[in-house]
Write a protein that holds these residues in place. Structure first.
Motif, short mmCIF file in Angstrom:
data_model
loop_
_atom_site.label_atom_id
_atom_site.label_comp_id
_atom_site.label_asym_id
_atom_site.label_seq_id
_atom_site.Cartn_x
_atom_site.Cartn_y
_atom_site.Cartn_z
N PRO A 252 0.83 -1.21 0.00
CA PRO A 252 0.00 0.00 0.00
C PRO A 252 0.87 1.27 0.00
O PRO A 252 0.34 2.37 -0.06
CB PRO A 252 -0.79 -0.12 1.31
CG PRO A 252 0.07 -0.94 2.20
CD PRO A 252 0.94 -1.82 1.34
N ASN A 253 2.18 1.09 0.05
CA ASN A 253 3.11 2.22 0.17
C ASN A 253 3.43 2.83 -1.20
O ASN A 253 4.22 2.27 -1.97
CB ASN A 253 4.38 1.73 0.87
CG ASN A 253 5.33 2.88 1.17
OD1 ASN A 253 5.18 3.98 0.65
ND2 ASN A 253 6.30 2.60 2.03
N VAL A 254 2.84 3.99 -1.47
CA VAL A 254 3.00 4.59 -2.80
C VAL A 254 4.44 5.08 -3.05
O VAL A 254 4.87 5.20 -4.19
CB VAL A 254 1.97 5.73 -3.03
CG1 VAL A 254 2.34 6.95 -2.20
CG2 VAL A 254 1.85 6.09 -4.51
N GLU A 255 5.18 5.30 -1.97
CA GLU A 255 6.58 5.70 -2.15
C GLU A 255 7.39 4.60 -2.84
O GLU A 255 8.28 4.87 -3.65
CB GLU A 255 7.23 6.00 -0.79
CG GLU A 255 7.01 7.43 -0.33
CD GLU A 255 7.62 7.65 1.04
OE1 GLU A 255 8.81 7.32 1.24
OE2 GLU A 255 6.89 8.14 1.93
N ILE A 256 7.06 3.35 -2.50
CA ILE A 256 7.76 2.23 -3.13
C ILE A 256 7.41 2.17 -4.62
O ILE A 256 8.28 2.05 -5.49
CB ILE A 256 7.42 0.90 -2.42
CG1 ILE A 256 8.03 0.90 -1.01
CG2 ILE A 256 7.91 -0.30 -3.24
CD1 ILE A 256 7.70 -0.34 -0.19
N ALA A 257 6.10 2.29 -4.93
CA ALA A 257 5.67 2.28 -6.34
C ALA A 257 6.38 3.40 -7.11
O ALA A 257 6.81 3.21 -8.24
CB ALA A 257 4.16 2.44 -6.42
N ILE B 53 4.89 6.44 -13.59
CA ILE B 53 4.68 7.08 -12.29
C ILE B 53 4.12 6.05 -11.32
O ILE B 53 3.57 5.02 -11.74
CB ILE B 53 3.68 8.27 -12.37
CG1 ILE B 53 2.37 7.84 -13.07
CG2 ILE B 53 4.28 9.46 -13.10
CD1 ILE B 53 1.25 8.85 -12.92
N GLY B 54 4.26 6.33 -10.02
CA GLY B 54 3.66 5.47 -9.01
C GLY B 54 2.31 6.03 -8.59
O GLY B 54 2.16 7.25 -8.45
N LEU B 55 1.31 5.15 -8.42
CA LEU B 55 -0.04 5.58 -8.03
C LEU B 55 -0.56 4.72 -6.88
O LEU B 55 -0.15 3.57 -6.73
CB LEU B 55 -1.01 5.41 -9.20
CG LEU B 55 -0.83 6.26 -10.45
CD1 LEU B 55 -1.85 5.83 -11.50
CD2 LEU B 55 -0.99 7.74 -10.10
N LYS B 56 -1.48 5.30 -6.11
CA LYS B 56 -2.12 4.54 -5.04
C LYS B 56 -3.44 3.98 -5.57
O LYS B 56 -4.18 4.68 -6.26
CB LYS B 56 -2.37 5.48 -3.85
CG LYS B 56 -2.88 4.80 -2.62
CD LYS B 56 -2.25 5.35 -1.35
CE LYS B 56 -2.80 4.63 -0.13
NZ LYS B 56 -2.03 3.42 0.19
N LEU B 57 -3.73 2.69 -5.28
CA LEU B 57 -5.03 2.11 -5.63
C LEU B 57 -5.81 1.97 -4.33
O LEU B 57 -5.73 0.94 -3.66
CB LEU B 57 -4.86 0.75 -6.31
CG LEU B 57 -4.01 0.69 -7.59
CD1 LEU B 57 -3.89 -0.74 -8.09
CD2 LEU B 57 -4.58 1.59 -8.67
N GLU B 58 -6.52 3.03 -3.95
CA GLU B 58 -7.15 3.11 -2.63
C GLU B 58 -8.02 1.89 -2.33
O GLU B 58 -7.88 1.24 -1.30
CB GLU B 58 -7.99 4.39 -2.51
CG GLU B 58 -7.20 5.70 -2.53
CD GLU B 58 -6.37 5.94 -1.27
OE1 GLU B 58 -6.49 5.14 -0.32
OE2 GLU B 58 -5.57 6.91 -1.26
N GLU B 59 -8.92 1.57 -3.24
CA GLU B 59 -9.90 0.50 -2.98
C GLU B 59 -9.26 -0.86 -2.75
O GLU B 59 -9.76 -1.68 -2.01
CB GLU B 59 -10.89 0.39 -4.14
CG GLU B 59 -11.98 1.44 -4.07
CD GLU B 59 -13.07 1.23 -5.11
OE1 GLU B 59 -13.26 0.06 -5.53
OE2 GLU B 59 -13.69 2.22 -5.51
N ARG B 60 -8.15 -1.10 -3.44
CA ARG B 60 -7.50 -2.40 -3.33
C ARG B 60 -6.44 -2.42 -2.25
O ARG B 60 -5.84 -3.47 -1.99
CB ARG B 60 -6.85 -2.75 -4.67
CG ARG B 60 -7.86 -3.01 -5.78
CD ARG B 60 -7.19 -3.08 -7.15
NE ARG B 60 -6.25 -4.19 -7.23
CZ ARG B 60 -6.12 -4.97 -8.31
NH1 ARG B 60 -6.87 -4.76 -9.37
NH2 ARG B 60 -5.25 -5.94 -8.33
N ASN B 61 -6.17 -1.24 -1.64
CA ASN B 61 -5.08 -1.12 -0.68
C ASN B 61 -3.76 -1.61 -1.29
O ASN B 61 -2.97 -2.30 -0.64
CB ASN B 61 -5.41 -1.88 0.61
CG ASN B 61 -4.57 -1.40 1.78
OD1 ASN B 61 -4.19 -0.22 1.82
ND2 ASN B 61 -4.26 -2.29 2.71
#
Lengths: 299, 299
Positions: free
Chosen positions: B191-196, B216-224
């Protein structure tokens, strides 16, 4: 959405080019039929035609070419190295795009009924078969043209369509449906053909392996390597990547490596897209995301 | 052998449906043009048309739709959220089948010259650009319609075709050529967007990674979960499997796993076949072994 079926009729004439052209012309005449290939073999005295079109057009092309073959070919005078039983020897239908195998079976039955109405005994084979012992073409054709005058009297070999009596001029015809076959070989870095053969036996259906895979081990003399040579008779059920990974898995036991693979002849796009989908772990992929697929559909 | 080019012109009208239909009709009228899609956005006040055809037909369709847009759209009255500079805002050409990027550049130049002859300033962009600072569409379009009355006076922004003077009614048009873009995302079990984001930076051209990859790295909120979201701007040079394997390689550093991937929108068949070829180690594969490719070629 464009719907496409393939049909590969085999005709028992491969020497008289003018005669062959007259048969092929019957398919050429039909608008919407694409002839991918046709080739005649003089030793076999046989011509194989590969054509694609909508289910309606392809049935029409199958019927019209068979009618012309029935008119022009006299089986009582036919000689050739390839096993055969009729002027139009076999007519297999295969799904290509937006068509199911059930529709190919339907096509086989319609075309079979038409040939039957001309007095030609017709046997449905492969996925169109009405009895399990008619699934395999070789067992249907056993005895060939000459043997069929007797074979047809056996109640077990009563035709699916047409009279239970051999047609001396046109012989008998097998009409069938099948999914496309994928010929896929994997090359190994061992010169020991016993190892290739052991791997083949473990991967194929007969040996307890994948249901729709046939395989044998072969020697590649020039490369000093060996090969697991496979036929995938239903790539949607037993996939190319499964066959590949199973060969690698078994090869490990012998310290043998896969050095390459090859696809023989044509392969449906989907058989290789399934491979990409597996290795890339693609979620929710749809064939309509392929530009060329959309183009074929919408033309 | 069928030769196919794609063209995706963007028109600065997305509210007046009847007007949009008149523009699209100019493409519909041409036999041999397949319209894959067209969609209008009311907020953007813009319509995007996706069409495919032979090089000759696609140039004709690009010219005829642009002529109709020049006739019907008055840029001096245009409002919309999307950046734009002309009635026909951009006309990109893309190779689809048996066509080279050089031929797409040629098409861009021919169509650009035609629009120029109508008094519309034309800028060649992407692979058709005549100067490096015109490669990027955003830098060509900077200042938009309103700003171009001044921008065009700058010798550095002298148009490639047409007058060095803004066309008040039709604006200016960018005509270009590019290979198809592949939008490909890889999902990670962190869930860590910094890693992505760190992975994205390592994989992309800007960070020393693959030349034709933007990421780019993105957060997928719903999927954590998180995602490395990529654009492959030349999949023949920087391949899908390379991007995939490089993301996996970098993820390992963080103990992170790839849980899946997705292809956004359409993708050329070859981009995924290259993946299958790589993982299966196929030797000597030819695109003409793909049944659907032959069908497209021989129709």
């Amino acid at each position: 959405m464009k719907r496409l079926m393939e049909c590969v009729p085999n005709f028992s004439e491969g020497r008289d080019e003018a005669l062959v052209e007259k048969i092929i012309d019957e398919a050429r005449k039909i608008e919407g039929i694409t002839i991918l290939d046709y080739s005649s073999d003089k030793d076999h005295n046989r011509t194989v035609l590969t054509m694609i079109g909508s289910p309606e057009k392809i049935k029409e092309a199958a019927i019209n070419t068979a009618r012309k073959a029935a008119e022009l070919i006299d089986m009582s005078k036919h000689e050739g190295a390839h096993p055969r039983m009729g002027a139009t020897d076999v007519i297999p239908f295969t799904p290509v795009s937006n068509v199911t195998i059930a529709e190919c079976i339907e096509a086989a039955k319609e075309v079979g009924a038409e040939l039957g109405s001309w007095g030609i005994p017709v046997y449905l084979y492969e996925d169109a078969c009405t009895k399990e012992d008619r699934r395999n073409l070789a067992s249907v054709r056993k005895g060939q043209y000459e043997g069929f005058f007797e074979k047809i009297k056996d109640e077990n070999w009563k035709p699916d369509f047409g009279p239970q009596e051999m047609n001396a001029k046109s012989g008998a015809t097998a009409v069938g449906a099948r999914v496309p076959l994928v010929a896929f070989n994997i090359n190994l870095d061992t010169p020991n053909v016993e190892i290739a053969d052991k791997i083949a036996k473990k991967v194929r259906h007969l040996g307890g392996g994948l249901r729709y895979v046939k395989a044998i081990g072969l020697k590649l003399e020039e490369r000093n390597q060996t090969q697991v040579s496979m036929n995938l008779v239903n790539y949607e059920k037993s996939a190319v990547y499964q066959a590949f990974e199973m060969v690698k898995m078994e090869a490990r036991r012998y310290g043998v490596n896969v050095v390459g693979s090859e696809v023989i002849g044509t392969i449906p796009m989907k058989a290789l897209l399934d491979v990409a989908e597996y290795y890339l772990q693609i979620e929710n992929f749809g064939m309509d995301q392929i530009l060329e697929k959309r183009l074929l559909d919408e033309q």
